[in-house]
Design a protein around this motif. Structure first.
Motif, PDB file in Angstrom:
ATOM      1  N   GLU A   7       5.102  98.242  30.689  1.00 32.09           N
ATOM      2  CA  GLU A   7       5.044  96.784  30.545  1.00 32.09           C
ATOM      3  C   GLU A   7       6.372  96.226  30.046  1.00 32.09           C
ATOM      4  O   GLU A   7       6.843  95.199  30.547  1.00 32.09           O
ATOM      5  CB  GLU A   7       3.913  96.382  29.600  1.00 32.09           C
ATOM      6  N   ASP A   8       6.994  96.891  29.078  1.00 31.61           N
ATOM      7  CA  ASP A   8       8.295  96.447  28.558  1.00 31.61           C
ATOM      8  C   ASP A   8       9.339  96.389  29.679  1.00 31.61           C
ATOM      9  O   ASP A   8      10.106  95.433  29.772  1.00 31.61           O
ATOM     10  CB  ASP A   8       8.806  97.394  27.468  1.00 31.61           C
ATOM     11  N   VAL A   9       9.371  97.424  30.495  1.00 33.68           N
ATOM     12  CA  VAL A   9      10.351  97.496  31.584  1.00 33.68           C
ATOM     13  C   VAL A   9      10.117  96.355  32.576  1.00 33.68           C
ATOM     14  O   VAL A   9      11.050  95.659  32.982  1.00 33.68           O
ATOM     15  CB  VAL A   9      10.287  98.865  32.296  1.00 33.68           C
ATOM     16  N   ARG A  10       8.872  96.144  32.937  1.00 37.47           N
ATOM     17  CA  ARG A  10       8.560  95.074  33.889  1.00 37.47           C
ATOM     18  C   ARG A  10       8.905  93.707  33.313  1.00 37.47           C
ATOM     19  O   ARG A  10       9.470  92.858  34.002  1.00 37.47           O
ATOM     20  CB  ARG A  10       7.097  95.164  34.302  1.00 37.47           C
ATOM     21  N   ARG A  11       8.577  93.492  32.058  1.00 36.75           N
ATOM     22  CA  ARG A  11       8.902  92.212  31.417  1.00 36.75           C
ATOM     23  C   ARG A  11      10.414  92.015  31.328  1.00 36.75           C
ATOM     24  O   ARG A  11      10.918  90.912  31.510  1.00 36.75           O
ATOM     25  CB  ARG A  11       8.252  92.112  30.037  1.00 36.75           C
ATOM     26  N   PHE A  12      11.150  93.085  31.051  1.00 42.15           N
ATOM     27  CA  PHE A  12      12.607  93.004  30.989  1.00 42.15           C
ATOM     28  C   PHE A  12      13.186  92.525  32.314  1.00 42.15           C
ATOM     29  O   PHE A  12      13.957  91.564  32.356  1.00 42.15           O
ATOM     30  CB  PHE A  12      13.202  94.374  30.607  1.00 42.15           C
ATOM     31  N   PHE A  13      12.820  93.178  33.413  1.00 45.40           N
ATOM     32  CA  PHE A  13      13.386  92.795  34.706  1.00 45.40           C
ATOM     33  C   PHE A  13      12.944  91.393  35.126  1.00 45.40           C
ATOM     34  O   PHE A  13      13.747  90.633  35.689  1.00 45.40           O
ATOM     35  CB  PHE A  13      13.041  93.831  35.782  1.00 45.40           C
ATOM     36  N   CYS A  14      11.718  91.035  34.844  1.00 44.00           N
ATOM     37  CA  CYS A  14      11.252  89.678  35.158  1.00 44.00           C
ATOM     38  C   CYS A  14      12.019  88.643  34.340  1.00 44.00           C
ATOM     39  O   CYS A  14      12.401  87.587  34.866  1.00 44.00           O
ATOM     40  CB  CYS A  14       9.748  89.549  34.913  1.00 44.00           C
ATOM     41  N   ALA A  15      12.269  88.939  33.069  1.00 44.81           N
ATOM     42  CA  ALA A  15      13.024  88.018  32.215  1.00 44.81           C
ATOM     43  C   ALA A  15      14.461  87.875  32.700  1.00 44.81           C
ATOM     44  O   ALA A  15      15.018  86.764  32.710  1.00 44.81           O
ATOM     45  CB  ALA A  15      12.997  88.503  30.767  1.00 44.81           C
ATOM     46  N   VAL A  16      15.062  88.967  33.114  1.00 41.40           N
ATOM     47  CA  VAL A  16      16.425  88.910  33.643  1.00 41.40           C
ATOM     48  C   VAL A  16      16.458  88.051  34.903  1.00 41.40           C
ATOM     49  O   VAL A  16      17.349  87.207  35.070  1.00 41.40           O
ATOM     50  CB  VAL A  16      16.985  90.321  33.919  1.00 41.40           C
ATOM     51  N   HIS A  17      15.483  88.236  35.775  1.00 42.21           N
ATOM     52  CA  HIS A  17      15.421  87.434  36.996  1.00 42.21           C
ATOM     53  C   HIS A  17      15.290  85.951  36.642  1.00 42.21           C
ATOM     54  O   HIS A  17      15.977  85.105  37.232  1.00 42.21           O
ATOM     55  CB  HIS A  17      14.258  87.904  37.865  1.00 42.21           C
ATOM     56  N   ALA A  18      14.433  85.636  35.684  1.00 41.16           N
ATOM     57  CA  ALA A  18      14.246  84.242  35.263  1.00 41.16           C
ATOM     58  C   ALA A  18      15.535  83.685  34.660  1.00 41.16           C
ATOM     59  O   ALA A  18      15.921  82.540  34.954  1.00 41.16           O
ATOM     60  CB  ALA A  18      13.095  84.140  34.267  1.00 41.16           C
ATOM     61  N   LYS A  19      16.220  84.468  33.836  1.00 37.31           N
ATOM     62  CA  LYS A  19      17.480  84.015  33.247  1.00 37.31           C
ATOM     63  C   LYS A  19      18.528  83.768  34.323  1.00 37.31           C
ATOM     64  O   LYS A  19      19.294  82.809  34.243  1.00 37.31           O
ATOM     65  CB  LYS A  19      18.011  85.050  32.241  1.00 37.31           C
ATOM     66  N   THR A  20      18.571  84.643  35.298  1.00 35.96           N
ATOM     67  CA  THR A  20      19.539  84.486  36.384  1.00 35.96           C
ATOM     68  C   THR A  20      19.281  83.181  37.127  1.00 35.96           C
ATOM     69  O   THR A  20      20.217  82.404  37.376  1.00 35.96           O
ATOM     70  CB  THR A  20      19.456  85.676  37.366  1.00 35.96           C
ATOM     71  N   ARG A  21      18.033  82.931  37.453  1.00 31.88           N
ATOM     72  CA  ARG A  21      17.687  81.702  38.181  1.00 31.88           C
ATOM     73  C   ARG A  21      17.974  80.454  37.357  1.00 31.88           C
ATOM     74  O   ARG A  21      18.346  79.421  37.905  1.00 31.88           O
ATOM     75  CB  ARG A  21      16.223  81.747  38.607  1.00 31.88           C
ATOM     76  N   ALA A  22      17.818  80.552  36.033  1.00 29.59           N
ATOM     77  CA  ALA A  22      18.051  79.406  35.150  1.00 29.59           C
ATOM     78  C   ALA A  22      19.513  79.276  34.730  1.00 29.59           C
ATOM     79  O   ALA A  22      19.890  78.275  34.118  1.00 29.59           O
ATOM     80  CB  ALA A  22      17.167  79.535  33.908  1.00 29.59           C
ATOM     81  N   GLY A  23      20.322  80.281  35.043  1.00 33.00           N
ATOM     82  CA  GLY A  23      21.717  80.257  34.614  1.00 33.00           C
ATOM     83  C   GLY A  23      21.868  80.454  33.119  1.00 33.00           C
ATOM     84  O   GLY A  23      22.840  80.004  32.519  1.00 33.00           O
ATOM     85  N   ALA A  24      20.900  81.128  32.508  1.00 35.25           N
ATOM     86  CA  ALA A  24      20.908  81.357  31.062  1.00 35.25           C
ATOM     87  C   ALA A  24      21.856  82.507  30.704  1.00 35.25           C
ATOM     88  O   ALA A  24      22.099  83.391  31.524  1.00 35.25           O
ATOM     89  CB  ALA A  24      19.492  81.681  30.585  1.00 35.25           C
ATOM     90  N   PRO A  25      22.377  82.486  29.477  1.00 33.06           N
ATOM     91  CA  PRO A  25      23.254  83.591  29.051  1.00 33.06           C
ATOM     92  C   PRO A  25      22.487  84.909  28.978  1.00 33.06           C
ATOM     93  O   PRO A  25      21.279  84.917  28.726  1.00 33.06           O
ATOM     94  CB  PRO A  25      23.734  83.170  27.657  1.00 33.06           C
ATOM     95  N   MET A  26      23.231  85.990  29.216  1.00 32.63           N
ATOM     96  CA  MET A  26      22.634  87.329  29.199  1.00 32.63           C
ATOM     97  C   MET A  26      23.546  88.286  28.443  1.00 32.63           C
ATOM     98  O   MET A  26      24.760  88.087  28.428  1.00 32.63           O
ATOM     99  CB  MET A  26      22.434  87.846  30.621  1.00 32.63           C
TER     100      MET A  26
END
Length: 144
Positions: A7-26
């Motif tokens: 679950e952690d791994v899946r949430r991580f990749f989903c969060a990264v995808h969301a940040k990328t789409r939002a242009g959020a810092p990473m």
């Protein structure tokens, strides 16, 4: 040692995808993950719905690759190359990337070697054989 759950791994990749789409810092790891996600637009729908991603069983029955396993293997190989561990993996992947004229394709071939090494280790009940893994990647890089 950090040992994330599925679950952690899946949430991580989903969060990264969301940040990328939002242009959020990473952070650095998220940036690297976002680069591999960009190479796999076929996974974007899987990454867009966190709860569906967490709940879904990726068992291969539908003929689809598990996007989270695939992206995790890209990250693992990237990290292995950055620290050259197991020793020699950086050169082997670089040679394979030069031969294929694609780091992405080199990673996919290295994934096959990594998967085989892990499977053989589990099957035999012994530690992973890093040298066998590197030898496999080198054979692909040199055509031997």
């Amino acid at each position: 040692m950090f040992s994330p759950s599925q679950e952690d791994v899946r949430r991580f990749f989903c969060a990264v995808h969301a940040k990328t789409r939002a242009g959020a810092p990473m952070d650095a790891l998220e940036t690297l993950a976002s680069q591999w996600i960009a190479e796999h637009p076929e996974y974007h729908a899987d990454l867009a719905d966190v709860e569906a991603a967490v709940a879904r069983a990726y068992d291969g029955a539908d003929g689809r690759t598990n996007p989270f396993l695939h992206l995790s293997m890209h990250l693992s190989i990237s990290e292995q190359c950055s620290i050259d561990q197991p020793r020699g993996i950086r050169q082997a992947v670089e040679l394979l990337a030069a031969r294929r004229d694609s780091l992405h394709e080199a990673h996919h071939e290295a994934m096959e070697c990594l998967g085989r090494m892990l499977w053989e280790s589990q099957r035999a009940g012994r530690p992973p054989d890093g040298q066998a893994y590197i030898d496999c990647v080198q054979r692909r890089a040199t055509g031997d």
